[in-house]
Design a protein around this motif. Structure first.
Motif, short mmCIF file in Angstrom:
data_model
loop_
_atom_site.label_atom_id
_atom_site.label_comp_id
_atom_site.label_asym_id
_atom_site.label_seq_id
_atom_site.Cartn_x
_atom_site.Cartn_y
_atom_site.Cartn_z
N THR A 34 0.81 -1.16 -0.27
CA THR A 34 0.11 -0.03 0.07
C THR A 34 0.80 1.14 0.14
O THR A 34 1.79 1.25 0.79
CB THR A 34 -1.02 0.01 1.30
N ARG A 35 0.48 2.20 -0.93
CA ARG A 35 1.26 3.45 -0.94
C ARG A 35 0.75 4.46 -0.17
O ARG A 35 -0.67 4.70 0.04
CB ARG A 35 1.38 3.95 -2.34
N GLU A 36 1.41 5.34 0.73
CA GLU A 36 0.94 6.28 1.35
C GLU A 36 1.77 7.47 0.88
O GLU A 36 2.92 7.75 0.59
CB GLU A 36 1.38 6.11 2.88
N SER A 37 0.93 8.54 1.00
CA SER A 37 1.33 9.79 0.34
C SER A 37 1.17 11.23 1.32
O SER A 37 0.13 11.03 1.90
CB SER A 37 1.00 10.28 -1.12
N VAL A 38 1.94 12.24 1.15
CA VAL A 38 1.82 13.48 1.95
C VAL A 38 2.30 14.64 1.03
O VAL A 38 3.21 14.38 0.26
CB VAL A 38 2.72 13.40 2.99
N LYS A 39 1.50 15.64 1.10
CA LYS A 39 1.99 16.76 0.38
C LYS A 39 3.03 17.59 1.33
O LYS A 39 2.67 17.83 2.61
CB LYS A 39 0.68 17.70 0.26
N LEU A 40 4.08 18.14 0.57
CA LEU A 40 5.09 18.73 1.58
C LEU A 40 5.46 20.38 0.66
O LEU A 40 5.09 20.28 -0.51
CB LEU A 40 6.27 18.34 1.36
N THR A 41 5.57 21.18 1.42
CA THR A 41 6.07 22.61 0.99
C THR A 41 7.18 22.99 1.42
O THR A 41 7.19 23.03 2.61
CB THR A 41 4.69 23.70 1.07
N LEU A 42 8.27 23.24 0.66
CA LEU A 42 9.53 23.83 1.14
C LEU A 42 9.50 25.39 0.75
O LEU A 42 9.40 25.60 -0.32
CB LEU A 42 10.51 22.84 0.46
N ALA A 43 9.75 26.06 1.75
CA ALA A 43 10.07 27.51 1.66
C ALA A 43 11.04 27.97 1.16
O ALA A 43 11.11 29.05 0.23
CB ALA A 43 9.63 28.45 3.15
N GLN A 44 12.12 27.36 0.80
CA GLN A 44 13.56 27.80 0.72
C GLN A 44 14.15 26.61 0.14
O GLN A 44 13.90 25.40 0.66
CB GLN A 44 14.13 28.45 1.38
N ASP A 45 15.26 26.87 -0.85
CA ASP A 45 16.06 25.82 -1.28
C ASP A 45 17.04 25.01 -0.03
O ASP A 45 17.14 26.00 0.78
CB ASP A 45 17.23 26.24 -2.35
N GLY A 46 17.40 24.00 -0.09
CA GLY A 46 18.06 23.54 1.04
C GLY A 46 18.23 22.14 1.12
O GLY A 46 17.46 21.46 0.26
N PRO A 47 18.91 21.48 2.13
CA PRO A 47 18.93 20.03 2.33
C PRO A 47 17.68 19.41 3.12
O PRO A 47 17.20 19.98 3.95
CB PRO A 47 20.08 19.84 2.95
N LEU A 48 17.29 18.40 2.27
CA LEU A 48 16.02 17.64 2.79
C LEU A 48 16.71 16.27 3.59
O LEU A 48 17.31 15.62 2.66
CB LEU A 48 15.16 17.43 1.75
N GLU A 49 16.57 16.05 4.75
CA GLU A 49 17.06 14.79 5.33
C GLU A 49 15.78 13.86 5.46
O GLU A 49 14.70 14.09 6.05
CB GLU A 49 17.49 15.05 6.85
N LEU A 50 16.22 12.63 5.04
CA LEU A 50 15.19 11.64 4.91
C LEU A 50 15.76 10.34 5.36
O LEU A 50 16.78 10.09 5.39
CB LEU A 50 14.68 11.35 3.58
N SER A 51 14.73 9.82 6.48
CA SER A 51 15.29 8.76 7.33
C SER A 51 14.16 7.56 7.34
O SER A 51 13.16 7.80 7.74
CB SER A 51 15.58 8.99 8.57
N ALA A 52 14.59 6.36 6.65
CA ALA A 52 13.48 5.24 6.37
C ALA A 52 14.06 4.34 7.57
O ALA A 52 15.03 4.18 7.76
CB ALA A 52 13.94 4.61 5.11
N SER A 53 12.70 3.97 8.27
CA SER A 53 12.96 3.14 9.29
C SER A 53 11.89 2.04 9.61
O SER A 53 11.14 2.32 8.96
CB SER A 53 13.41 3.82 10.78
N SER A 54 12.29 0.80 10.34
CA SER A 54 11.29 0.10 10.52
C SER A 54 11.76 -0.85 11.89
O SER A 54 12.67 -1.20 12.02
CB SER A 54 10.72 -0.75 9.53
N VAL A 55 10.76 -1.15 12.66
CA VAL A 55 11.35 -2.27 13.95
C VAL A 55 10.87 -3.61 13.38
O VAL A 55 10.93 -4.64 14.03
CB VAL A 55 10.44 -1.68 15.10
N ASP A 56 10.07 -3.71 12.13
CA ASP A 56 9.70 -4.85 11.40
C ASP A 56 10.48 -5.35 10.46
O ASP A 56 10.16 -6.43 9.71
CB ASP A 56 8.26 -4.54 10.90
#
Length: 144
Positions: free
Chosen positions: A109-131
């Protein structure tokens, strides 16, 4: 002696086929350790133009998978999908602020969310699971 209707053998064979198909569907399990991640991702996430960032991989233990992307200001849709059982999470931060904490059940199942970035810059993404173990994939697509 009982007389069976002519359709009985066909009904019996159809029922037997349904049992065999149902049993084989339940027995088929994804082997995360041996999975072809690019092939799985190609079917798990929709192809999209305007992809700004994407990642796919395996989480084999409880260690998060971190990545930083330079992303221009704008509006985006972030989609997360996983496979293998349990649930995966994707935390998104920019400039020290949490922008999203997305979770997806790991049965495709895909889950999505809308994001708005006010300025250019680094985006930190962290994928995790206890499963773990599981497969995960995400993509950040520009909305305009």
């Amino acid at each position: 002696m009982a007389v069976l209707p002519p359709s009985f053998p066909r009904a019996l064979s159809a029922a037997a086929a349904a049992v065999v198909l149902g049993a084989s569907g339940c027995a088929q399990q994804l082997s995360v350790e041996n999975a072809d991640v690019p092939a799985w991702k190609a079917t798990a996430l929709p192809s999209a133009s305007r992809v700004v960032a994407e990642e796919a991989g395996k989480i084999l233990n409880a260690q998060p998978v971190d990545r930083t992307e330079k992303v221009p200001a704008g509006s985006y849709t972030l989609t997360l999908v996983c496979e293998g059982g349990g649930k995966a999470f994707l935390a998104v931060r920019s400039g020290g602020k949490e922008l999203a904490d997305l979770g997806a059940a790991c049965y495709g199942t895909r889950e999505s969310v809308k994001l708005t970035l006010a300025q250019d810059g680094p985006l930190e993404l962290s994928a995790s699971s206890v499963d773990a173990p599981l497969l995960y994939a995400y993509q950040l697509v520009s909305a305009g």
